[in-house]
Write a protein that holds these residues in place. Structure first.
Motif, mmCIF file in Angstrom:
data_model
loop_
_atom_site.group_PDB
_atom_site.id
_atom_site.type_symbol
_atom_site.label_atom_id
_atom_site.label_comp_id
_atom_site.label_asym_id
_atom_site.label_seq_id
_atom_site.Cartn_x
_atom_site.Cartn_y
_atom_site.Cartn_z
ATOM 1 N N SER A 1 0.848 -1.187 0.000
ATOM 2 C CA SER A 1 0.000 0.000 0.000
ATOM 3 C C SER A 1 0.882 1.235 0.000
ATOM 4 C CB SER A 1 -0.921 0.024 1.221
ATOM 5 O OG SER A 1 -1.857 -1.035 1.164
ATOM 6 N N ALA A 2 0.520 2.200 -0.846
ATOM 7 C CA ALA A 2 1.281 3.442 -0.967
ATOM 8 C C ALA A 2 0.461 4.592 -0.407
ATOM 9 C CB ALA A 2 1.632 3.707 -2.425
ATOM 10 N N VAL A 3 0.940 5.201 0.672
ATOM 11 C CA VAL A 3 0.305 6.372 1.263
ATOM 12 C C VAL A 3 0.970 7.597 0.640
ATOM 13 C CG1 VAL A 3 -0.200 7.629 3.385
ATOM 14 C CG2 VAL A 3 -0.103 5.124 3.406
ATOM 15 N N THR A 4 0.210 8.360 -0.147
ATOM 16 C CA THR A 4 0.811 9.458 -0.914
ATOM 17 C C THR A 4 0.156 10.793 -0.580
ATOM 18 O OG1 THR A 4 -0.716 9.165 -2.776
ATOM 19 C CG2 THR A 4 1.317 7.875 -2.817
ATOM 20 N N GLY A 5 0.904 11.851 -0.816
ATOM 21 C CA GLY A 5 0.391 13.203 -0.578
ATOM 22 C C GLY A 5 1.541 14.171 -0.385
ATOM 23 N N THR A 6 1.238 15.430 -0.358
ATOM 24 C CA THR A 6 2.270 16.455 -0.240
ATOM 25 C C THR A 6 2.914 16.445 1.138
ATOM 26 O OG1 THR A 6 2.715 18.776 -0.695
ATOM 27 C CG2 THR A 6 0.762 18.295 0.613
ATOM 28 N N GLY B 1 4.240 3.841 -11.003
ATOM 29 C CA GLY B 1 4.879 2.582 -11.408
ATOM 30 C C GLY B 1 4.613 1.460 -10.428
ATOM 31 N N LEU B 2 4.686 1.758 -9.119
ATOM 32 C CA LEU B 2 4.441 0.734 -8.103
ATOM 33 C C LEU B 2 2.995 0.258 -8.162
ATOM 34 C CD1 LEU B 2 5.865 -0.659 -5.637
ATOM 35 C CD2 LEU B 2 4.739 1.064 -4.219
ATOM 36 N N ILE B 3 2.089 1.190 -8.382
ATOM 37 C CA ILE B 3 0.669 0.839 -8.429
ATOM 38 C C ILE B 3 0.352 0.034 -9.680
ATOM 39 C CG2 ILE B 3 -1.642 1.858 -8.648
ATOM 40 C CD1 ILE B 3 -0.496 4.187 -6.887
ATOM 41 N N THR B 4 0.987 0.389 -10.809
ATOM 42 C CA THR B 4 0.700 -0.289 -12.072
ATOM 43 C C THR B 4 1.359 -1.653 -12.161
ATOM 44 O OG1 THR B 4 0.510 1.848 -13.172
ATOM 45 C CG2 THR B 4 0.836 -0.071 -14.574
ATOM 46 N N ALA C 1 -0.078 -2.304 -6.341
ATOM 47 C CA ALA C 1 -0.138 -1.702 -5.006
ATOM 48 C C ALA C 1 -1.434 -0.919 -4.833
ATOM 49 C CB ALA C 1 1.061 -0.767 -4.800
ATOM 50 N N GLY C 2 -1.934 -0.923 -3.628
ATOM 51 C CA GLY C 2 -3.078 -0.080 -3.313
ATOM 52 C C GLY C 2 -2.608 1.341 -3.036
ATOM 53 N N ARG C 3 -3.392 2.324 -3.424
ATOM 54 C CA ARG C 3 -3.005 3.716 -3.203
ATOM 55 C C ARG C 3 -3.930 4.339 -2.172
ATOM 56 N NH1 ARG C 3 -4.325 8.664 -5.973
ATOM 57 N NH2 ARG C 3 -2.818 10.265 -5.426
ATOM 58 N N VAL C 4 -3.333 4.959 -1.174
ATOM 59 C CA VAL C 4 -4.089 5.632 -0.116
ATOM 60 C C VAL C 4 -3.705 7.112 -0.162
ATOM 61 C CG1 VAL C 4 -4.648 5.676 2.346
ATOM 62 C CG2 VAL C 4 -3.960 3.521 1.250
ATOM 63 N N VAL D 1 4.068 -1.071 3.637
ATOM 64 C CA VAL D 1 3.422 0.236 3.601
ATOM 65 C C VAL D 1 4.485 1.252 3.219
ATOM 66 C CG1 VAL D 1 2.181 2.008 4.883
ATOM 67 C CG2 VAL D 1 1.705 -0.406 5.327
ATOM 68 N N VAL D 2 4.226 1.969 2.123
ATOM 69 C CA VAL D 2 5.157 2.969 1.617
ATOM 70 C C VAL D 2 4.537 4.348 1.811
ATOM 71 C CG1 VAL D 2 6.494 3.723 -0.391
ATOM 72 C CG2 VAL D 2 5.857 1.313 -0.156
#
Length: 932
Positions: A297-302, A416-419, A423-426, A407-408
């Motif tokens: 799972s990728a936790v993304t944001g600024t 790229g990780l999601i595709t 990976a799930g994107r949060v 958890v990233v």
């Protein structure tokens, strides 16, 4: 069967399908009856519940009207009705099942409390809580509603606690840990919650965590309330201290010779909110377990959104799911160092933590990665990869076991990780206003926050829901909050700086900025100066001076870096604090670059609006606009539908662009934007926007050499004032327009000014109005302008009709209709048809009136003219009533009322309501008098 919903949004449904209960206040009446279903609620109490202490003069009469409409909505459904009883009303139902979800909830709770068997009690309480659909009584408001909502929230909380107690008695403590952890965060000094959480942790084998949580609660109670935990909680603490049973489902110890790493940082103590993100991570883990795959799972944001805190909070809640250990590494993708951590260095740390001697660690990254996968192939481990720069840095660090989880966190969106790795994107966004206040409360204490509510609200607004900004403020505990507000208001983003780089918002944002390409950095700075709250692709392309396709690629890079967001409409937006930082970077750009960017954007707005305005009104007056600046991208709009869609999407940008043009002393642009958007503002009912842009245009026109813009601006400003009921100001502007036109011999504008003045005066004096309308028509004849003559006929006809000469008026309307059709002007054709409908209704030809009105409505809808469509819908009602068709009248009046309210035309909406009230009793329903 009918169900009245109170435990969520107030409403009703039959078989899961909603019943239309009308506007919020009418639904409030139903709620006021439903909470006491089966019991009489006195009229005075109903009025107070619905209108509060400040009772409207016509409240009782309006209440009777609401009751009548609710009866119709509920008619014929399972014998449910609202009946008149001595002194009040009662909601009754001929059924043994409660029709109100609140009463079902209370019935199930009572049954659960009385049930001796805990298994059956848990089922009943669970069923009771399932009836809730969020906060109770939403969709309505008022003093009584707020008080009732708070009381019901306490009932929900009590039921939740009772269910938890029951499940703890059943030995389900391990299943309750996550749920109780969330409750303990939300209610840190609720000793009942603390007690349940301690028991659940202890039962799950996490006795150390239970004891640690007790200490946190004890310290908080002492510091904030000056009291020790209750005797009950102290006794529970002593019992846990003397008893350490292992949970029944505990995992076997790790194999001899291996290490079990525990590398997680401590869980954040003031973490708040993020329920949706936590649930998403839970769902990713459950889905991975059920499918036998590794969770990624990728936790993304600024920067500053709290990605690391979220990952740590979630990880600590699920330690029991990863008995073989937890690995953590800060990959330094965005930080003070120039280069992110190399995967080989991170792997060295992982292998050491897993028990591999330094001398046995392979020298190259590929072999280290392979060894890491082998060591983790049979394990249940959690790997937290914090602050990652990109996918290439992450892939070598992925473990080999299907039972592992990763958890990233990253400011990069990690496409790229999601595709390639599914990976799930949060994605994280800013905190809500309520969550932001909770964060300040967690850091500063309830007493201090409650004592400075106004300052706290402003701090929340200034920080824009960004957790890092709020934490910086909370870290300055010594200063009064009002002082902090004043300093932050004056210093802006600089007020969120700190000596510690990781706690300084400008520094954190600079780390993201440093990773941009030169092209992205320039675009980032220029976007700070875009007029309006967001930007479409063409606005951004004109800012950058790049082709739209290239601009889109650059914007995608900023979006990947979480410095820009793209919404569902395809528009780009920055968080206010990020925009403030971007403004600072823009100061380093040459003045010529910034000036050229703004010039292109203003020309794009003015010229696209010019062409879009002509599509909406092809017969606009004889004026031409000067060419745009070089390199300006002006899109081609194919038809009226595209023109209207463009105006709708760019509405805020155009308003801001006009203000920017005024500051740049680009007076011609200010004037053009007003003229070009006038038809759009009228058709969509944006009366306040229309007034604002013409006020600006009238001021700008005084700086232009040619007199025509001044005359046009004064005339349109008069129309805009009249539309908002500013009659005296409207007349003043129109007399000014007439004087200017006469002084400069502008016959075309003089005629239009007379016609507009007639329209305004006609609200009070049709004799004067007819004089000006006739003067305008004669001038139009002199100009030999067929379309203008058509408008003139329509105006003269209208005032003639208002004075009772229907035959002459009919002749004028017919002449106007013929000319509009010859000139292919559907907007004017609709006006004439609407006027003919008025005449035919006045003559008693109601079928013919309906036909004319219907044709007018069809044309206006095809033009996207919601403003005049609402008026035509209102006009359709009386001929339907005259023909004994109350249902058709009600339908058109209700639609008209919805449009009036949407357009802010409250008087028109109230007038329609009075007409709707006259229908009560005309179609077999109870009359208003009978309802009393």
């Amino acid at each position: 069967m009918l169900v009245v919903r109170l435990l969520g949004e107030v409403g009703a449904e039959v078989g899961g399908r909603p019943v239309d209960l009308g506007p919020p206040r009418q639904r409030c009446v139903l709620a006021a009856l439903a909470v006491d279903a089966g019991r009489v609620v006195p009229v005075d109490r109903l009025v107070e519940r619905v209108w509060g202490s400040d009772v409207a003069p016509r409240a009782r009469a309006t209440l009777h009207s609401y009751i009548s409409r609710l009866r119709r909505a509920l008619a014929g459904i399972d014998g449910v009705t609202i009946m008149r009883r001595s002194g009040g009303y009662v909601l009754v139902a001929d059924t043994t099942e409660p029709v109100v979800d609140l009463h079902r909830f209370r019935q199930l709770c009572a049954a659960g409390d009385a049930e001796a068997d805990d298994e059956r009690a848990a089922v009943m309480l669970t069923d009771a809580l399932k009836l809730w659909r969020g906060q109770a009584l939403t969709g309505v408001d008022g003093e009584w509603i707020e008080a009732e909502r708070d009381r019901l929230a306490r009932e929900w909380s009590n039921a939740q606690h009772e269910l938890t107690e029951t499940r703890l008695r059943l030995g389900h403590g391990g299943q309750l840990v996550a749920e109780l952890a969330e409750l303990a965060d939300a209610q840190p000094m609720d000793e009942r919650v603390a007690s349940q959480y301690l028991r659940a942790l202890h039962e799950a084998g996490r006795t150390a965590d239970a004891l640690a949580h007790y200490q946190r609660v004890r310290v908080r109670l002492v510091e904030e309330l000056g009291t020790d935990p209750s005797v009950v909680l102290q006794d529970l603490h002593r019992r846990i201290l003397t008893s350490h049973p292992a949970p029944a489902d505990a995992s076997p110890p790790p194999a001899a010779g291996s290490r079990v790493p525990r590398e997680l940082r401590a869980a954040p103590t003031s973490f708040v909110g993020r329920r949706g993100a936590l649930h998403r991570l839970d769902a990713d883990l459950d889905a991975a377990r059920s499918s036998g795959t590794m969770m990624i799972s990728a936790v993304t944001g600024t920067g500053g959104l709290g990605k690391t805190w979220l990952a740590l909070r979630w990880a600590h809640r699920h330690l029991d799911r990863f008995p073989d250990g937890q690995l953590f590494v800060d990959l330094r993708g965005f930080g003070p160092d120039d280069l992110p951590m190399a995967p080989a260095a991170a792997l060295r740390g992982f292998l050491t933590a897993l028990g591999i001697d330094e001398g046995s660690i392979p020298p190259d990254a590929h072999t280290r990665s392979a060894l890491f996968r082998s060591l983790t192939a049979k394990k249940r481990m959690l790997v937290v990869l914090d602050n990652a720069a990109g996918t290439d840095q992450i892939v070598p660090l992925l473990p080999g076991g299907e039972s592992c989880a990763v958890v990233v966190t990253s400011r990069n969106r990690l496409a790229g990780l999601i595709t390639t790795h599914d990976a799930g994107r949060v994605p994280l966004d800013v905190l809500s206003a309520g969550e932001a206040r909770d964060l300040l409360t967690a850091r500063l204490g309830t007493t201090r926050v409650d004592a400075a509510r106004t300052a706290v609200d402003e701090l929340v607004d200034l920080c824009g829901g960004l957790p890092l900004a709020l934490s910086v403020i909370a870290g300055r505990a010594g200063a009064p909050l009002s002082t902090t507000v004043s300093e932050l208001r004056q210093s802006g983003l600089d007020g969120l700086a700190d000596d510690d780089p990781s706690a300084s918002l400008p520094t954190v944002l600079s780390w993201s900025y440093r990773a941009l390409t030169e092209e992205q950095a320039v675009t980032f700075g220029l976007l700070a100066g875009v007029p309006g709250p967001d930007a479409g692709l063409f606005t951004a392309a004109n800012l950058t001076g790049l082709p739209p396709a290239r601009t889109q690629a650059v914007l995608r890079g900023l979006e990947q870096a979480s410095l820009l967001e793209r919404d569902s409409r395809g528009r780009y937006r920055m968080h206010d604090l990020i925009r403030a930082y971007a403004t600072g970077t823009a100061r380093h750009l040459p003045d010529a670059v910034r000036d050229a960017a703004l010039r292109r954007v203003l020309d794009y707005c003015a010229h696209t609006a010019f062409h879009a305005g002509l599509l909406l009104d092809a017969h606009r007056g004889p004026v031409e606009i000067a060419p745009p600046a070089p390199s300006t991208h002006v899109p081609s709009l194919p038809d009226t539908r595209a023109a209207m869609a463009w105006f709708i999407s760019e509405r805020a940008t155009l308003l801001a662009a006009q203000q920017a043009a005024a500051l740049q002393h680009r007076h011609d642009t200010v004037w053009w934007l007003a003229l070009s958007s006038d038809t759009f503002h009228h058709r969509r009912g944006h009366r306040h926007d229309r007034l604002a842009v013409w006020r600006a245009a009238a001021h700008a026109a005084t700086h232009l050499a040619h007199p025509a813009p001044r005359v046009i601006a004064s005339r349109h400003l008069g129309r805009a004032c009249a539309a908002l009921g500013l009659r005296e100001e409207a007349v003043e502007h129109l007399h000014h327009a007439i004087g200017l036109a006469e002084d400069h011999d502008k016959i075309y504008e003089l005629a239009h000014a007379h016609q507009t003045l007639g329209r305004v005066l006609g609200q009070h004096d049709d004799h004067q109005a007819l004089h000006h309308a006739t003067r305008a028509l004669h001038l139009f004849f002199d100009l030999d302008a067929p379309l203008c003559i058509a408008h003139g006929h329509n105006a003269v006809g209208w005032h003639t009709a208002r004075l009772g000469d229907h035959d002459s008026a009919h002749g004028h309307f017919r002449a106007a209709l013929t000319l509009h059709r010859e000139q292919h002007n559907p907007a004017g054709e609709a006006n004439s048809l609407d006027s003919l409908g008025y005449i035919e209704h006045a003559r008693g030809n109601h079928h013919r009136a309906i036909d004319h009105y219907t044709q007018a409505l069809t044309l206006r809808r095809s033009l996207g003219n919601a403003y005049d469509s609402a008026s035509t819908l209102e006009h359709l009602g009386p001929p339907h009533v005259a023909l004994g068709r109350p249902d058709q009248a009600r339908t058109v009046w209700q639609e008209a009322q919805q449009l009036f309210r949407r357009q802010g035309r409250d008087r028109d909406a109230e007038h329609v309501q009075r007409q709707l009230d006259t229908l009560v009793g005309t179609d077999g329903y109870h009359s208003a008098e009978a309802a009393r």
